[in-house]
Design a protein around this motif. Structure first.
Motif, PDB file in Angstrom:
ATOM      1  N   UNK A 290      -3.200 -13.399  -8.652  1.00  0.00           N
ATOM      2  CA  UNK A 290      -1.870 -13.178  -9.208  1.00  0.00           C
ATOM      3  C   UNK A 290      -0.985 -14.283  -8.650  1.00  0.00           C
ATOM      4  N   UNK A 291      -0.452 -15.131  -9.528  1.00  0.00           N
ATOM      5  CA  UNK A 291       0.276 -16.321  -9.121  1.00  0.00           C
ATOM      6  C   UNK A 291       1.686 -16.311  -9.699  1.00  0.00           C
ATOM      7  N   UNK A 292       2.652 -16.711  -8.883  1.00  0.00           N
ATOM      8  CA  UNK A 292       4.038 -16.811  -9.352  1.00  0.00           C
ATOM      9  C   UNK A 292       4.543 -18.236  -9.192  1.00  0.00           C
ATOM     10  N   UNK A 293       5.370 -18.647 -10.147  1.00  0.00           N
ATOM     11  CA  UNK A 293       5.945 -19.984 -10.161  1.00  0.00           C
ATOM     12  C   UNK A 293       7.434 -19.860 -10.485  1.00  0.00           C
ATOM     13  N   UNK A 294       8.124 -21.002 -10.569  1.00  0.00           N
ATOM     14  CA  UNK A 294       9.527 -20.969 -10.954  1.00  0.00           C
ATOM     15  C   UNK A 294      10.130 -22.352 -10.968  1.00  0.00           C
ATOM     16  N   UNK A 295      10.848 -22.672 -12.046  1.00  0.00           N
ATOM     17  CA  UNK A 295      11.506 -23.972 -12.125  1.00  0.00           C
ATOM     18  C   UNK A 295      12.479 -24.134 -10.959  1.00  0.00           C
ATOM     19  N   UNK A 296      12.387 -25.263 -10.279  1.00  0.00           N
ATOM     20  CA  UNK A 296      13.262 -25.558  -9.160  1.00  0.00           C
ATOM     21  C   UNK A 296      12.615 -25.409  -7.803  1.00  0.00           C
ATOM     22  N   UNK A 297      11.389 -24.853  -7.753  1.00  0.00           N
ATOM     23  CA  UNK A 297      10.765 -24.618  -6.445  1.00  0.00           C
ATOM     24  C   UNK A 297      10.454 -25.926  -5.726  1.00  0.00           C
ATOM     25  N   UNK A 298      10.023 -26.960  -6.455  1.00  0.00           N
ATOM     26  CA  UNK A 298       9.724 -28.239  -5.806  1.00  0.00           C
ATOM     27  C   UNK A 298      11.004 -28.903  -5.304  1.00  0.00           C
ATOM     28  N   UNK A 299      12.061 -28.832  -6.111  1.00  0.00           N
ATOM     29  CA  UNK A 299      13.333 -29.414  -5.679  1.00  0.00           C
ATOM     30  C   UNK A 299      13.867 -28.697  -4.448  1.00  0.00           C
ATOM     31  N   UNK A 313      11.787 -34.176 -13.270  1.00  0.00           N
ATOM     32  CA  UNK A 313      12.545 -33.024 -13.735  1.00  0.00           C
ATOM     33  C   UNK A 313      11.808 -31.726 -13.414  1.00  0.00           C
ATOM     34  N   UNK A 314      12.571 -30.649 -13.231  1.00  0.00           N
ATOM     35  CA  UNK A 314      11.998 -29.402 -12.729  1.00  0.00           C
ATOM     36  C   UNK A 314      11.058 -28.744 -13.736  1.00  0.00           C
ATOM     37  N   UNK A 315      11.277 -28.958 -15.025  1.00  0.00           N
ATOM     38  CA  UNK A 315      10.393 -28.314 -16.005  1.00  0.00           C
ATOM     39  C   UNK A 315       9.018 -28.977 -16.042  1.00  0.00           C
ATOM     40  N   UNK A 316       8.964 -30.296 -15.900  1.00  0.00           N
ATOM     41  CA  UNK A 316       7.674 -30.981 -15.828  1.00  0.00           C
ATOM     42  C   UNK A 316       6.914 -30.551 -14.575  1.00  0.00           C
ATOM     43  N   UNK A 317       7.616 -30.433 -13.457  1.00  0.00           N
ATOM     44  CA  UNK A 317       6.960 -29.980 -12.227  1.00  0.00           C
ATOM     45  C   UNK A 317       6.482 -28.544 -12.360  1.00  0.00           C
ATOM     46  N   UNK A 318       7.242 -27.714 -13.055  1.00  0.00           N
ATOM     47  CA  UNK A 318       6.799 -26.338 -13.299  1.00  0.00           C
ATOM     48  C   UNK A 318       5.503 -26.325 -14.091  1.00  0.00           C
ATOM     49  N   UNK A 319       5.418 -27.148 -15.130  1.00  0.00           N
ATOM     50  CA  UNK A 319       4.193 -27.197 -15.930  1.00  0.00           C
ATOM     51  C   UNK A 319       3.006 -27.653 -15.090  1.00  0.00           C
TER      52      UNK A 319
END
Length: 469
Positions: A290-299, A313-319
């Motif tokens: 079970x994995x969770x992600x979120x736009x902005x986590x890398x930033x 950009x945060x959406x590319x990193x999310x993908x």
């Protein structure tokens, strides 16, 4: 590094490499403004999207947005890329891929075609095409994709919408958790997982919560899976100690540095996956992550810089996080879309767009993708925005959503969906629970033939013993 130029409205715009082009082409969001990589105007954004549409898909294999030499997520993406699956679309540009996806989604056999091409798509390709798609495009294509996974219930079947029952409690009080669990079960929720965010990562406290959930599941023969969302190392240790672990949880991100901020790497995640599978507790499948992600986590981890030291950009990193998830063949993946806060997604419009993007990208890459439809109280958003996103995701074929008592998570301090919200989506969009869970509900007389949850007096319910747990 390739430079991209686009002339628009009498002005000329130049973008220095794919990293900058992808960032400038992204629909406006506060996180990219914070990182300093957002387009400076709507005109510049339109020019970047136009230029991006003309980029050949093969360019993404030759020009990584995060260096191959320094990032294991990039190495995973490149080293596992399936050239044979890519071949049918290898001649396309980003704009051509958009047209191809929409044509396939509208035709017969769409699910099989999109499933076959998924291993040939990289996260950057999928992120790029999402940036030039309208919301309805994201919904239409995502709906045509079919991705299933299984443990005790089957997740992602067409015509279903599963739910994570999230009975969090500020002090991990067993009575409070049991009451919230009872509430959710009586309203037909919990078929994706009954999952607790613990107030502490203490192994002893985690083990106690695991035993609590497992006792409830076994006592009432509930066909679902439980999870206590502790760090993967805590869960591995509890597996070795004989705790009743169903799913192995971990938050993940799209760069090696951001994952290091979570205290994980790909090798450790694979170890957790193997540890979970070694228990063989599933009945309809062996997907245990079970994995969770979120736009902005890398930033937020200051791990968002790419090739040439430019912010990605945060959406590319999310993908890119979905490449990590895909490697683990999970049961559940969800983006906590508005959870990180308005610094990254400022308002309801940005949250809705990001939720549709994340769902589209994850599903197209072959994941059983869910969304935590949520926001924080200091964001410019409200429950009407969440109603809109929930409805759109239901139309898009989202695998599961998260539901908490009253839509208010008092432990994590954010707003999500309520159990009643999930019932609304199922009723209005003619969606059903996971089939194994639906059969259990029917056996207890809790739903009718159309899958609608019937009013049940808790003290007269076969689950009434939970009330005194």
């Amino acid at each position: 590094m390739t430079r991209y130029t686009q002339h628009l409205g009498g002005s000329s715009y130049t973008f220095d490499g794919l990293v900058e082009l992808l960032a400038k082409a992204t629909p406006l969001r506060s996180g990219d403004e914070l990182a300093g990589c957002a387009a400076g105007s709507d005109a510049e954004r339109a020019a970047a999207q136009w230029a991006l549409a003309e980029v050949p898909l093969t360019r993404f294999l030759d020009e990584p947005v995060v260096p191959y030499e320094t990032d294991e997520v990039t190495r995973l993406i490149i080293d596992t890329h399936d050239r044979a699956a890519f071949q049918p679309i290898s001649h396309l540009s980003v704009g051509g891929l958009r047209d191809w996806l929409l044509a396939v989604a509208a035709g017969a056999g769409a699910a099989a075609t999109l499933r076959a091409v998924a291993p040939g798509l990289t996260p950057e390709m999928v992120a790029a095409v999402s940036k030039i798609m309208r919301n309805q495009d994201l919904i239409a294509v995502a709906r045509a994709v079919a991705v299933t996974a299984g443990f005790r219930t089957t997740i992602g079947l067409p015509g279903t919408l599963a739910t994570r029952l999230q009975p969090n409690h500020p002090t991990d009080d067993p009575r409070g958790i049991a009451a919230a669990t009872l509430d959710g079960l009586l309203l037909g929720c919990g078929d994706a997982v009954i999952g607790i965010n613990p107030a502490t990562d203490s192994p002893q406290a985690t083990a106690e919560l695991l035993h609590l959930l497992d006792e409830v599941r076994v006592r009432f023969d509930i066909p679902t899976q439980s999870c206590v969302l502790s760090h993967v190392t805590t869960t591995i240790g509890l597996i070795e100690a004989g705790a009743p672990v169903d799913l192995v949880f971990q938050s993940i991100a799209g760069t090696e540095g951001a994952n290091a901020g979570f205290g994980v790497n790909i090798s450790l995640l694979r170890e957790g996956n193997e540890a979970g599978r070694s228990l063989r507790r599933g009945t309809v499948g062996d997907n245990v992550m079970y994995l969770e992600t979120g736009q902005g986590s890398a930033l937020s981890a200051v791990a968002h810089l790419g090739t040439g030291g430019k912010p990605v950009d945060q959406q590319t990193l999310e993908a890119r996080a979905y490449a990590v998830a895909r490697d683990l063949d999970p049961l559940l993946v969800n983006t906590v879309v508005g959870f990180i806060g308005p610094e990254y997604l400022y308002d309801g419009k940005q949250i809705i767009r990001a939720g549709l993007e994340d769902h589209f990208c994850g599903k197209l890459l072959g994941l059983p993708m869910g969304v935590d439809v949520c926001y924080t109280n200091h964001a410019e958003a409200d429950q009407d925005d969440m109603d809109t996103l929930l409805t759109l995701l239901g139309a898009a074929g989202c695998a599961f959503v998260i539901a908490v008592p009253g839509a208010d998570d008092v432990m994590l301090g954010y707003q999500s969906l309520s159990f009643h919200d999930a019932l609304y989506a199922r009723r209005v969009l003619n969606l059903r629970p996971a089939p194994e869970f639906e059969s259990w509900l029917a056996g207890l007389g809790m739903i009718d033939a159309a899958g609608r949850v019937l009013p049940v007096e808790p003290l007269a319910s076969p689950l009434r013993a939970l009330a005194g747990a």
